[in-house]
Each structure stands twice: as structure tokens, then as C-alpha cells.
Scaffold this active site. Structure first.
Site, mmCIF file in Angstrom:
data_model
loop_
_atom_site.group_PDB
_atom_site.id
_atom_site.type_symbol
_atom_site.label_atom_id
_atom_site.label_comp_id
_atom_site.label_asym_id
_atom_site.label_seq_id
_atom_site.Cartn_x
_atom_site.Cartn_y
_atom_site.Cartn_z
ATOM 1 N N SER A 305 0.845 -1.194 0.000
ATOM 2 C CA SER A 305 0.000 0.000 0.000
ATOM 3 C C SER A 305 0.877 1.239 0.000
ATOM 4 O O SER A 305 1.994 1.228 0.533
ATOM 5 C CB SER A 305 -0.892 0.030 1.245
ATOM 6 O OG SER A 305 -0.109 0.155 2.410
ATOM 7 N N ASP A 306 0.378 2.314 -0.584
ATOM 8 C CA ASP A 306 0.989 3.609 -0.311
ATOM 9 C C ASP A 306 0.732 3.910 1.166
ATOM 10 O O ASP A 306 -0.144 3.310 1.799
ATOM 11 C CB ASP A 306 0.407 4.698 -1.223
ATOM 12 C CG ASP A 306 1.348 5.898 -1.343
ATOM 13 O OD1 ASP A 306 2.238 6.061 -0.484
ATOM 14 O OD2 ASP A 306 1.181 6.701 -2.284
ATOM 15 N N TRP A 307 1.489 4.839 1.716
ATOM 16 C CA TRP A 307 1.452 5.102 3.162
ATOM 17 C C TRP A 307 0.092 5.700 3.563
ATOM 18 O O TRP A 307 -0.237 6.808 3.177
ATOM 19 C CB TRP A 307 2.614 6.031 3.534
ATOM 20 C CG TRP A 307 3.903 5.312 3.828
ATOM 21 C CD1 TRP A 307 4.681 5.508 4.931
ATOM 22 C CD2 TRP A 307 4.583 4.294 3.063
ATOM 23 N NE1 TRP A 307 5.783 4.662 4.893
ATOM 24 C CE2 TRP A 307 5.745 3.923 3.773
ATOM 25 C CE3 TRP A 307 4.306 3.637 1.852
ATOM 26 C CZ2 TRP A 307 6.636 2.931 3.319
ATOM 27 C CZ3 TRP A 307 5.189 2.674 1.400
ATOM 28 C CH2 TRP A 307 6.326 2.334 2.128
ATOM 29 N N ALA A 309 -2.751 4.396 2.495
ATOM 30 C CA ALA A 309 -3.708 4.209 1.403
ATOM 31 C C ALA A 309 -4.579 2.979 1.616
ATOM 32 O O ALA A 309 -5.476 2.708 0.831
ATOM 33 C CB ALA A 309 -2.976 4.082 0.066
#
Ligand SMILES: *[C@@H]1O[C@H](CO)[C@@H](O)[C@H](O)[C@H]1NC(C)=O
Ligand SMILES: *[C@@H]1O[C@H](CO)[C@@H](O)[C@H](O)[C@H]1NC(C)=O
Ligand SMILES: *[C@@H]1O[C@H](CO)[C@@H](O)[C@H](O)[C@H]1NC(C)=O
Ligand SMILES: *[C@@H]1O[C@H](CO)[C@@H](O)[C@H](O)[C@H]1NC(C)=O
Ligand SMILES: *[C@@H]1O[C@H](CO)[C@@H](O)[C@H](O)[C@H]1NC(C)=O
Ligand SMILES: *[C@@H]1O[C@H](CO)[C@@H](O)[C@H](O)[C@H]1NC(C)=O
Ligand SMILES: *[C@@H]1O[C@H](CO)[C@@H](O)[C@H](O)[C@H]1NC(C)=O
Ligand SMILES: *[C@@H]1O[C@H](CO)[C@@H](O)[C@H](O)[C@H]1NC(C)=O
Ligand SMILES: CC(=O)N[C@H]1CO[C@H](CO)[C@@H](O)[C@@H]1O
Length: 886
Positions: A305-307, A309
Site C-alpha cells: 500500500s501507499d502510506w 492508502a
């Protein structure tokens, strides 16, 4: 066990609240459209944007050259306990360890926590590292070798600091709109150019023994509203992230294209994005992750995941996410959608154990695939402080120790950086051979805030979040600290003084009187101007990541006008993140030369001096269009929410028609077109020849996959073994896999607090471990291998007709010929070094993919019956050679 069920329901419930589509918003559901073109008029843009569910999540098979890595990874994962598998998949929380992201470890087997570190242009948040040119500059070189060399050098630096995963390169944003804040982190709005640069960069990074991360997947095309919490921070009360609504044809022909190249190049990880895609979040979108990425593209690595997200526990796991970063729900909450929640979901059976095994195998396989078992060194830096001693667990303020060893990892990379800086500088205008300068000019004057240093030092603004001094890097997480920054002012002064000339500079753009006085004395005036942008968590001069306009910053336009009014040999050098408006300057006779130098990194001044004084002959070409107005680009960003407090809706109604494809379609003349760039010499093109190869017809992939492998059965009825060990001293805020790791689990277990029902929310098919039908367009990493069959070999002769040696980027475009196709699309290029009065051969292999369109009903690529034409030349609008492709 009763409380376990409660915890499960909570995590599961998140799934449906935001999973796979929302049919109430009045926007196109073109994903379901069967339109055979991306012409907005015929694509069925009628219903709400909807992302169809696709389950189960494809398990990795070891396809392509991943077989050996998979064999070793499976053997490793088969030894792991449930808690250890969960540890490998879940970050330990924001600022719990020293890298921007770290996973849990497997101490029993000596497998350390994985270190994930920004950025796409070098090592972020440390020292004694290099500051490389940005991705947009790499694209402007059109040079595969330089892209690879930069990737490898960056990989070596990450490796030397103990990093396992470098968080780059970027193909999302691709560059749908010119003002989008992070376009410069990626390469070019052209998917083919970006695809080549992605592949080269990835192979360079991974050759150095570090896992690359292709990001942000997918259609992550603006900063505004990417995260609801961030938007609240700048005054917009929205409850969900923006949805990028895109049709199936455009998804394949434009946005997925460079990710296919990344997967084909063997990228070890992919980062899912903050935005929603057709109203389903990027990190729990079963269509984009399960169907497109792991199904169609046969991606064998892992999705992180993006941070922040991640928006659901069970939902994201079943939709194909493999690693939660940084592990906590929001920074420093001490709660996780995974960690203990994932342990519970496995024990409960809501997430099948084969899915967890697949997550762990994908992560460990990427680790073996790039040779981390051979190349891992201890983590020797800390992201949160430059102090030598400090707390290893920064947020918890525990574990005081040696945290920064200040290892110098720069090697000789400054030479490469200087070379890429000059190789990416585009010469746009050069009247009367104003350039190169001789160095014997009597009076050289340099103007502009953009020529000098930042009064706070090159790293004076955190994450480069200001526009002071020369712009050599834009802002956000996609940055690195400068070891030094050679300014243009310094480099040009050194040059002039070497010849005993006169040199003076003014770096205050608003010193009107002094500027007039100096400009009127100068024999040559070099004006430096810039335009900046960055990531949405920083606002610079009212720009929330995305730019508000396409003009120069810091009064740059007034500066150019003031100087050029008084000096008839004014040279404009631009450091910009992307397109700017130049029509006032392109025809101004006092402006004799214009150069775009992008974001060149630490050697900025030396690189531009090499070009100005002719030590390097410019050979770069524009990786984007320079239009006369913002409107000419067609597509634009959404700056004001358009859906009340619900997710803003951004419909990509322009389809494939972004950048030069939009200009061509509307027949609008740009100031300088995509692919354009001058040299100190001249080139001619001749003798186009096409060799059609005998290739068998395209075969759609058929059959079924194997069943999901079983690597262990960790679930037992005795939950005691999943509890936090009694002698374990837990670090505050740290994310662990243990059942009672925090008090919050007990709270979460009480599902009735949330009024949530149970297992009916598990998506249909998501538990199915039986052999699955293979997708027609799949077959190997990157898609059906026959897409990459060479159908034609094209050659042309390029001759250097001028006085000096130089580089020419020869370009090949194709007209696919259909009524809704762009006029031409870039499909090949080569940067050729040619001696004066010499010729060389330009060669491009045209693959099946290059001449195909996406067929929505067949869900496969197909070569249409429309007549196709191949063009060769020096830019997207100077294409002297052409012929039909039979
Ligand atoms: C739009 O999506 C809905 C499902 O949500 C589907 O029933 C409908 O047929 C779709 N419309 C078009 C034009 O594709
Ligand atoms: C989509 O398919 C339907 C049914 O097969 C057909 O009636 C319709 O014309 C198609 N639409 C487009 C845009 O091709
Ligand atoms: C999980 O990782 C943490 C942090 O690296 C470590 O302290 C812990 O022992 C690991 N747990 C297991 C079961 O391996
Ligand atoms: C924001 O919107 C939500 C949902 O509409 C509402 O409950 C909340 O009161 C709003 N907050 C503010 C600060 O306007
Ligand atoms: C489990 O996830 C929920 C959110 O769905 C969260 O509130 C809870 O704190 C999590 N539990 C742990 C132990 O992180
Ligand atoms: C320097 O940066 C600060 C912070 O962004 C800004 O307020 C200031 O105007 C800048 N000064 C100059 C001279 O660029
Ligand atoms: C465009 O934005 C920049 C940066 O905020 C600003 O300096 C400039 O004045 C703006 N241009 C116009 C025409 O408003
Ligand atoms: C769907 O969107 C509407 C309006 O955008 C919103 O009110 C509703 O809560 C959403 N529903 C789900 C299930 O996400
Ligand atoms: C044994 C157990 O806890 N079962 C639960 C697992 O989760 C489902 C769905 O949330 C519940 O319905 C079960 O009761």
C-alpha cells in the site's frame, strides 16, 4: 473464540463499505463499456463509474524467470508460523523503525525486518548520498543507457545504506494534465516512452541487488483530494478520496501500458495508490489488482500500500494487496488493519491461508529474485534524524543506540549526474547560433533567483518544500538531500573567470533598477527562471502539490521581459517540473536562445555550463508538449470537489487524448511539440525501409492455472500460541501479529459496537483455491508473450549534415488508423551519436502490441483492419519519412 468473530466482522465490514464500486454517483461506468474505441462520444459514458469485482486473487506461479526465486521462497514460507507470515506482510508502524517503512521480522530464522525507503531519484532522509536528476530529465535524454545507469547507481546507494526496497520508479502519475504536482517524479505523458524508462530504471536498480517499486498503481493523476484527511487539512470537507473514472480502452492503451513494461522487466514490487479507480480504492480494488495486475499482467512480485492508502483489512487482502505500509491504520495510531487483525482473519477463515501464503511468497520471492540473499547489508542510517546516536524506535522514544553511521555511498556518481544533466537539457531556440557561447564574451550577466543558492542551504526547506534559489529538485517524498548543489551562478562565473571575462549576477528577481542597469551593459544575458510543484502534503506559495498555473514562479515572466527589453542577446534557461507558457518568448528577437533544463540534481550548474559553452552538444528532446495555453492540453485537474462531501469524481473523458495526442486531435499548434529539440548541428532523414517478418497469428491464452499451493496449515484451535509471549517487552505504538498485542483488539472484537453483520460480506469467489481460467491477454509477466513478437523491423538512415558531432533522437510513430485512434503514437526511438558528414542506421522493432488496440469485448489486444502507417523523424510533428505497414 467469540471475540475473534467480532474482530473479524469489523475488518470484513470495511470491505464492503468501499469495495468495488458505488453505483450511486452519476459518472461513467466505462469499465463495463464495450466501446471499441476511447472516443468519449461512443464510449458508453452513461452510468456511474463502477469497478467490477474479480476474485479470487491470483496466486503467484513463478512464471517467466521467477521460477527459481519462487522455489526458494516457497521453501522458506513453508517453514513459517502464522505469526511469522503475518509479520512479513505488515509494517511495524510509522517511525517505529529507521526506514520510512519496515516490515516485521522472522528472528527465529534470522530474516530481518525489510527496509523500504524513498525515493525515485535517490535516497531520501539521509546524508552522504547523491541527488540524482528527476525522472522527467531521464525521459528528456531518451537514452536507455543513461536510464539504466542511473537506476543502477541509485540501487547501489540504497544497497549501501541497507535498503531492501527503493520506492521508485514512477509511472503514475503518467502526466494526464500538465499541472499535476508529481509528474516530474515519473517520466513522460507518453506511455511508450515512460514504459521504456520504467523498464531500464527497474533493471538498473534490481541489478544492484535492491527491489524496485513501480508506483503508484493506478490513474493517480493529481494531488488534490488524493486523501480525504489531507483535503480536510486544506479546507475541503470530503469523506473519501477522489475517484479517477477511466474506461477500459484508455486504461489499457494509456495508463496500464508502462506498468506492463515494468512487470515485464521483472519489477519486484508495485505500490497501490491513494485514489479510487472507478469508485473503488486503489489498495482494495479487485479489478485493478487481481484482474489487471496479477491476472492479465501475471505480476509475480508483491503489492504494497501507499502510506495510509489502505482502507480495509479483509477487503484489501482479498483484493490482492500483499504488504501493509507503514502498517498502522493512520500514522502512529498503534492500530493496524493487518497485524493482529490479519492473524484473526486467518484463524477465523475469512481470509484463506493460501492468500496469506501467497502474500509472503511474493515478498520473499522478490527478495530472492534480485539477490537480496547475496547483497543485504545492515541498515546503517535513520530517516528521522541525522544525529549519530538516537532512538531506534523514534516515535516510541526507545532503544537509544548508534543509528547513523553516515556511510558515504556516492562513489563516482557525480560524473553520471552531470552527464544526465546535460544530456537532458533541451535546446528549444537558437537564433543566429547564439549558442554555444565562446567563453570570450566581454560581459556576461546572469539573472534570476533560479541561478543562485537557497539562503537556507540546499536542504534548508524540509522535503524541498520551498522555491528558493535554483530549482534542481521539486518537493515531496520523491526527494533526496543534496550533498551539495552546484548553482548555475557559480559554474558560469568559474567559466567566465577562466577566460578573464567580466561576470556579474543579480539573484533578486524584483531588483528592477539594478536589473535594468546590468542588462543594458551585458553582451550576453542569461536569465534563469523556474516553475515548481510537488506532493500534496506540502503547500508552496498556495500550490497544494499541483500547480495552480503554467506561468513562471517568483516573477520570472517579468524578469525575462525586463532583461530582454534591454539586451538583444538574452538566453533563457528554465528549470521547470513540466510545461510552461512560452509564446511571449519563442518569437521575441531579443531572446536568442531558450533551454529547458528540468530538475537536474546536484550538478545542475556544471551540466548547464557544459551545454552553454559547447562542451556538450545538446541532444535532448521534449518529453511533453509545450502548448500556448493551458486549455490546449484538453485534460485538466479537479481543484474543487464536485460531489458534495462524497468522493470527488474525475472522469477521464478525454480518453487516450492527452498531451500531443490532444493537440493533434484538436489540430492545435503547440509552441514546441513533443519530441522536439535542437542541436548545434543538423540532421537529415532518408531511406526508410520496412521488413515484415513471418509471424504466426496471435493466440489468446487458454486453460486454467494450478490450484493455490498449500504451504502449511498454521491454524489450530489452541489460540494460546498466538498470544503475545509473556516475557515479551512490546515497544509502544509498534504493530505486532499477536492476538492481544494491544488493548484495541479487544475493543475491536466487539462487533456489535459497530452494528455490523457477519460473513455475507465476503466477496463471491474470493475463497476459491481451485484452478482458475487464465485470461486471454495473460501468459507471462507483462502479458501474453506473443504481444511482444516482432512483426516489423524498420530502418532509416540519419545523417549529420552540420559542422560538429552530435546526438539525434530518431523517433518512430505509428498511425493505428482507426476512427478513434490518435493521429500518431510514439512506438520507438533511439538516441544516436553521429559524427559530422556521417550517417548511421536507426533501427526499431515493431511488436504486435505496438500495432494493437484493446478490444473490450474480447478482453484482449487485437490488430484492427484499419490501414496503418509508420512515420520516422525528429519530433512528433516533423516526420519526413512514412510508409504503409502492410
Ligand atoms: C453500467 O454499469 C451497470 C452496473 O453497475 C450496468 O448494469 C450497465 O449496463 C452499465 N452501463 C453501460 C452502458 O455499460
Ligand atoms: C455494446 O454491446 C451491445 C450488445 O452487444 C450493443 O448493442 C452495443 O451497440 C455495443 N456498444 C458499443 C458502443 O459498441
Ligand atoms: C515480528 O517482528 C517483530 C519486529 O521485527 C519481532 O520483534 C517479533 O519477534 C516478530 N514476531 C515473530 C513471531 O517472529
Ligand atoms: C464534513 O462532512 C461530514 C459528512 O457530510 C459532516 O458530518 C461533518 O460535520 C462535516 N464537517 C465539517 C467540519 O464541516
Ligand atoms: C483491527 O482493525 C480495526 C479497524 O478495522 C482497528 O480499529 C483495530 O484497532 C485493529 N486491531 C488492532 C490490534 O490493530
Ligand atoms: C524562501 O522560502 C520561503 C519559504 O517558502 C518563502 O517564504 C520566501 O519568500 C522565499 N524567499 C525567497 C527570496 O525566495
Ligand atoms: C502562478 O503561480 C506562481 C506560484 O504560485 C506565482 O508565483 C505566479 O504569480 C502565478 N501566476 C499567475 C499569472 O498568477
Ligand atoms: C456511494 O456514494 C454515495 C454518494 O457518493 C455515498 O453517499 C454512499 O455512502 C456511497 N456508498 C458506498 C457503499 O460507498
Ligand atoms: C469461529 C469464528 O469466529 N467464526 C467467525 C468468522 O468470521 C465470520 C465472518 O465474520 C463469522 O460469521 C464467524 O462467526
Amino acid at each position: 473464540m467469540q471475540w475473534l468473530a467480532g474482530a473479524l466482522v469489523l475488518a470484513t465490514s470495511r470491505l464492503v463499505l468501499s469495495q468495488d464500486g458505488n453505483t450511486t454517483a452519476p459518472f461513467p461506468n466505462s469499465t463495463y463499456s464495450n466501446a471499441t474505441s476511447s472516443d468519449p462520444a461512443t464510449a458508453a459514458f452513461t452510468g456511474p463509474a463502477f469497478s467490477p469485482p474479480f476474485y479470487p486473487s491470483p496466486w503467484g506461479s513463478g512464471a517467466g524467470d521467477w521460477a527459481s526465486a519462487y522455489e526458494r521462497a516457497r521453501a522458506f514460507v513453508a517453514q513459517l508460523t502464522l505469526l511469522e507470515k503475518v509479520n512479513v506482510t505488515t509494517g511495524v508502524g510509522w517511525q517505529s523503525e529507521r526506514c520510512v517503512g519496515q516490515t516485521g521480522a522472522v528472528p527465529r530464522l534470522g530474516f530481518r525486518s525489510l527496509c523500504l525507503q524513498d525515493s525515485p531519484l535517490g535516497l531520501r532522509n539521509t546524508d552522504y548520498n547523491s541527488a540524482f536528476p528527476a525522472g522527467v530529465n531521464v525521459a528528456a535524454t531518451w537514452d536507455r543507457g543513461l536510464a539504466y545507469a542511473r537506476g543502477q547507481a541509485m540501487g547501489q546507494e540504497h544497497r549501501g545504506k541497507g535498503v531492501d526496497v527503493q520506492l521508485g520508479p514512477v509511472a503514475g502519475p503518467l502526466g494526464r494534465a500538465p499541472t499535476s504536482g508529481r509528474n516530474w517524479e515519473g517520466f513522460s505523458p507518453d506511455p511508450a516512452l515512460t514504459g521504456v524508462m520504467m523498464a531500464q530504471t527497474i533493471q538498473g536498480i534490481q541489478q544492484a541487488g535492491v527491489i524496485a517499486c513501480a508506483k503508484h498503481f493506478i490513474v493517480n493523476e493529481q494531488e488534490h483530494f488524493r486523501q480525504a484527511g489531507e483535503a480536510v487539512g486544506y479546507g475541503y470537507n470530503i469523506t473519501d478520496s477522489l475517484s479517477s473514472n477511466v474506461d477500459d480502452v484508455t486504461m489499457h492503451e494509456t495508463y496500464l501500458w508502462p506498468f506492463a513494461d515494468a512487470v515485464r522487466a521483472g519489477v519486484g514490487s508495485i505500490m497501490c495508490s491513494y485514489n479510487q479507480i472507478n469508485n473503488s480504492y486503489g489498495c482494495e480494488n479487485s479489478y485493478t489488482l487481481n484482474y489487471l495486475l496479477k491476472g492479465e499482467l501475471d505480476f509475480q512480485g508483491f503489492v504494497m500500500s501507499d502510506w495510509q492508502a489502505q482502507h480495509s483489512g479483509v477487503g484489501s487482502a482479498l483484493a490482492g494487496m500483499d504488504m501493509s505500509m507503514p502498517g498502522d491504520t493512520l500514522f502512529n495510531t498503534a492500530k493496524s488493519y493487518w497485524g493482529a487483525n490479519l492473524t484473526v482473519a486467518i484463524l477465523n477463515g475469512t481470509i484463506p491461508e493460501w492468500r496469506l501464503d501467497d502474500m509472503a511468497v511474493r515478498i520473499i520471492a522478490a527478495w530472492y529474485y534480485v539477490g537480496r540473499d547475496q547483497s543485504q547489508v545492515p541498515i546503517n542510517f535513520d530517516s528521522w534524524t541525522t544525529d549519530t546516536f538516537g532512538n531506534q524506535h523514534y516515535y516510541a522514544e526507545e532503544g537509544y543506540t548508534l543509528i547513523n553511521e553516515h556511510v558515504d555511498v556516492r562513489a563516482e556518481h557525480s560524473t553520471l549526474i552531470r552527464q544526465i544533466g546535460s544530456a537532458s537539457t533541451v535546446l528549444l531556440k537558437n537564433n543566429n547560433s547564439a549558442l554555444p557561447l565562446t567563453g570570450r564574451e566581454r560581459f556576461t550577466a546572469v539573472f534570476g533567483n533560479d541561478a543562485g543558492g537557497n539562503q537556507y542551504g540546499p536542504n534548508g526547506c524540509p522535503d524541498r518544500g520551498c522555491d528558493n534559489g535554483t530549482l534542481a529538485m521539486a518537493w515531496g517524498s520523491g526527494t533526496a538531500n543534496f550533498p551539495y548543489l552546484v548553482t548555475p551562478e557559480t559554474a558560469i562565473q568559474n567559466q567566465v573567470l577562466g577566460n578573464n571575462g567580466v561576470f556579474q549576477s543579480i539573484t533578486d528577481n524584483f531588483a528592477g533598477t539594478q536589473i535594468q542597469s546590468l542588462a543594458s551593459q551585458a553582451s550576453v544575458a542569461i536569465v534563469f527562471v523556474n516553475a515548481d510543484s510537488g506532493e500534496g502534503f506540502i503547500n508552496v506559495d498556495g500550490n497544494e502539490g499541483d500547480r495552480n498555473n503554467l506561468t513562471f514562479w517568483q516573477g520570472g515572466d517579468v524578469l525575462i521581459q525586463n532583461v530582454s527589453a534591454l539586451c538583444n542577446n538574452t538566453i533563457v534557461v528554465m528549470h521547470t517540473v513540466g510545461p510552461v507558457l512560452l509564446s511571449n518568448y519563442s518569437e521575441n528577437p531579443n531572446i536568442t536562445a531558450i533551454l529547458w533544463a528540468g530538475l537536474p540534481g546536484e550538478q545542475s550548474g556544471n551540466s548547464i555550463a557544459d551545454i552553454l559553452y559547447g562542451r556538450v552538444n545538446p541532444g535532448a528532446k521534449l518529453p511533453f508538449t509545450l502548448g500556448a495555453s493551458r486549455e490546449d492540453y484538453g485534460a485538466d485537474l479537479l481543484y474543487i470537489p464536485n460531489n458534495g462531501t462524497d468522493a470527488p469524481q474525475q472522469s477521464f473523458t478525454e480518453g487516450n487524448f492527452i498531451d500531443y495526442r490532444a493537440f493533434d486531435k484538436a489540430d492545435v499548434t503547440p509552441v514546441y511539440e513533443f519530441g522536439f529539440g535542437l542541436s548545434y548541428t543538423t540532421f537529415s532523414y532518408s531511406n526508410l525501409r520496412v521488413n515484415r517478418l513471418n509471424v504466426s497469428a496471435y493466440t489468446p491464452t487458454t486453460g486454467v492455472t494450478s490450484a493455490a499451493p498449500v504451504l502449511g496449515n498454521s491454524t489450530v484451535n489452541d489460540t494460546a500460541q498466538y498470544q503475545l509471549p509473556s516475557n515479551f517487552s512490546a515497544i509502544p505504538y509498534y504493530i505486532y501479529p499477536y492476538l492481544n498485542g494491544t488493548d484495541d483488539l479487544a475493543e475491536a472484537a466487539n462487533a456489535s459496537d459497530y452494528g455490523l453483520p457477519g460473513s455475507s460480506y465476503i466477496p463471491a469467489g474470493s475463497q476459491d483455491d481451485s484452478p482458475q481460467p487464465r485470461l486471454a491477454a495473460s501468459g507471462a509477466p507483462g502479458g501474453n508473450p506473443e504481444l511482444y513478437d516482432v512483426l516489423y523491423q524498420v530502418e532509416a538512415t540519419v545523417t549529420n549534415t552540420g559542422p560538429v558531432a552530435g546526438d539525434e533522437v530518431a523517433q518512430l510513430y505509428i498511425s493505428l488508423g482507426g476512427p478513434y485512434d490518435p493521429k500518431v503514437v510514439l512506438r520507438g526511438f533511439q538516441r544516436l551519436s553521429i559524427q559530422p558528414n556521417s550517417s548511421t542506421t536507426f533501427h526499431v522493432d515493431i511488436t504486435r502490441r505496438d500495432v494493437s488496440n484493446w478490444d473490450t469485448s474480447a478482453q484482449n489486444w487485437a490488430v484492427s483492419s484499419a490501414p496503418k502507417t509508420v512515420y520516422v523523424g525528429s519530433s512528433s510533428r516533423t516526420l519526413p519519412l512514412s510508409t504503409n505497414l502492410s
